[in-house]
Design a protein around this motif. Structure first.
Motif, PDB file in Angstrom:
ATOM      1  N   SER A 284       0.825  -1.198   0.000  1.00  0.00           N
ATOM      2  CA  SER A 284       0.000   0.000   0.000  1.00  0.00           C
ATOM      3  C   SER A 284       0.866   1.257   0.000  1.00  0.00           C
ATOM      4  N   PRO A 285       0.347   2.344  -0.558  1.00  0.00           N
ATOM      5  CA  PRO A 285       1.067   3.615  -0.480  1.00  0.00           C
ATOM      6  C   PRO A 285       0.827   4.343   0.853  1.00  0.00           C
ATOM      7  N   CYS A 286       0.360   3.618   1.850  1.00  0.00           N
ATOM      8  CA  CYS A 286       0.059   4.187   3.166  1.00  0.00           C
ATOM      9  C   CYS A 286       1.217   5.045   3.663  1.00  0.00           C
ATOM     10  N   GLN A 287       0.899   6.205   4.209  1.00  0.00           N
ATOM     11  CA  GLN A 287       1.903   7.092   4.782  1.00  0.00           C
ATOM     12  C   GLN A 287       1.635   7.361   6.261  1.00  0.00           C
ATOM     13  N   SER A 288       0.456   6.984   6.716  1.00  0.00           N
ATOM     14  CA  SER A 288       0.028   7.311   8.066  1.00  0.00           C
ATOM     15  C   SER A 288      -0.156   6.034   8.888  1.00  0.00           C
ATOM     16  N   PHE A 289       0.400   6.050  10.076  1.00  0.00           N
ATOM     17  CA  PHE A 289       0.312   4.913  10.980  1.00  0.00           C
ATOM     18  C   PHE A 289      -0.291   5.391  12.294  1.00  0.00           C
ATOM     19  N   GLY A 290      -1.014   4.508  12.964  1.00  0.00           N
ATOM     20  CA  GLY A 290      -1.639   4.852  14.227  1.00  0.00           C
ATOM     21  C   GLY A 290      -1.244   3.874  15.312  1.00  0.00           C
ATOM     22  N   THR A 291      -1.252   4.360  16.534  1.00  0.00           N
ATOM     23  CA  THR A 291      -0.941   3.517  17.683  1.00  0.00           C
ATOM     24  C   THR A 291      -1.694   4.022  18.901  1.00  0.00           C
ATOM     25  N   ASP A 292      -1.993   3.105  19.801  1.00  0.00           N
ATOM     26  CA  ASP A 292      -2.600   3.515  21.068  1.00  0.00           C
ATOM     27  C   ASP A 292      -1.525   3.655  22.147  1.00  0.00           C
ATOM     28  N   TYR A 293      -0.275   3.557  21.743  1.00  0.00           N
ATOM     29  CA  TYR A 293       0.859   3.578  22.662  1.00  0.00           C
ATOM     30  C   TYR A 293       1.574   4.927  22.551  1.00  0.00           C
ATOM     31  N   LYS A 294       1.269   5.865  23.438  1.00  0.00           N
ATOM     32  CA  LYS A 294       1.832   7.218  23.359  1.00  0.00           C
ATOM     33  C   LYS A 294       3.356   7.229  23.429  1.00  0.00           C
ATOM     34  N   GLU A 295       3.935   6.276  24.154  1.00  0.00           N
ATOM     35  CA  GLU A 295       5.396   6.223  24.251  1.00  0.00           C
ATOM     36  C   GLU A 295       6.032   5.927  22.898  1.00  0.00           C
ATOM     37  N   LEU A 296       5.339   5.182  22.046  1.00  0.00           N
ATOM     38  CA  LEU A 296       5.866   4.898  20.710  1.00  0.00           C
ATOM     39  C   LEU A 296       5.975   6.189  19.903  1.00  0.00           C
ATOM     40  N   ILE A 297       4.985   7.034  20.018  1.00  0.00           N
ATOM     41  CA  ILE A 297       5.034   8.324  19.319  1.00  0.00           C
ATOM     42  C   ILE A 297       6.195   9.161  19.853  1.00  0.00           C
ATOM     43  N   ALA A 298       6.382   9.158  21.165  1.00  0.00           N
ATOM     44  CA  ALA A 298       7.487   9.914  21.762  1.00  0.00           C
ATOM     45  C   ALA A 298       8.839   9.408  21.277  1.00  0.00           C
ATOM     46  N   ILE A 299       8.989   8.105  21.194  1.00  0.00           N
ATOM     47  CA  ILE A 299      10.265   7.532  20.767  1.00  0.00           C
ATOM     48  C   ILE A 299      10.563   7.871  19.301  1.00  0.00           C
ATOM     49  N   ILE A 300       9.531   7.950  18.469  1.00  0.00           N
ATOM     50  CA  ILE A 300       9.718   8.306  17.056  1.00  0.00           C
ATOM     51  C   ILE A 300      10.027   9.791  16.923  1.00  0.00           C
ATOM     52  N   ASN A 301       9.327  10.615  17.682  1.00  0.00           N
ATOM     53  CA  ASN A 301       9.506  12.068  17.587  1.00  0.00           C
ATOM     54  C   ASN A 301      10.767  12.582  18.277  1.00  0.00           C
TER      55      ASN A 301
END
Length: 126
Positions: A40-57
């Motif tokens: 897929s050409p998907c560009q957007s991913f979702g998670t219910d794990y806020k720490e995962l977003i912090a680790i990426i950012n």
């Protein structure tokens, strides 16, 4: 999901044990990104794990994840509009179902598709 929140692709895999729940989430994101390159050409991913977003950012704040983050950063090059967002668990029940189902399998499980196959939904009821 697309912009109208219609499911485009879903998937699950039962991973071998990881050091922590956060390590597992990082590995799951890497797996999803790798598979979306093929499906897929998907560009957007979702998670219910806020720490995962912090680790990426803020990867510099998480030195113990340096190796895992290198893999994700390499994959991000293939996603020019990469985005990861928080999706509360109450809005993410399909993902919760797929995760719990994968954990219950005693053999290797790998699934990617547009809808849940009958064999997968029935196996979770057994």
């Amino acid at each position: 999901m697309d912009s109208r929140e219609n499911i485009q692709f879903m998937g699950t895999q039962n991973f071998t044990r990881c050091e922590s729940a956060l390590h597992l989430e990082v590995e799951a994101l890497r797996w999803a990104m790798k598979n979306m390159l093929q499906h897929s050409p998907c560009q957007s991913f979702g998670t219910d794990y806020k720490e995962l977003i912090a680790i990426i950012n803020e990867p510099q704040e998480w030195p113990s994840f340096a190796t895992e983050l290198e893999n994700i950063e390499t994959l991000q090059i293939c996603f020019p509009d990469f985005k990861i967002t928080h999706v509360p668990r109450v809005r993410n029940q399909l993902s919760v179902f797929l995760g719990k189902t994968a954990m219950s399998f005693r053999r290797e499980l790998l699934f990617i598709g547009c809808s849940i196959p009958v064999w997968l939904s029935k196996s979770s009821q057994a």
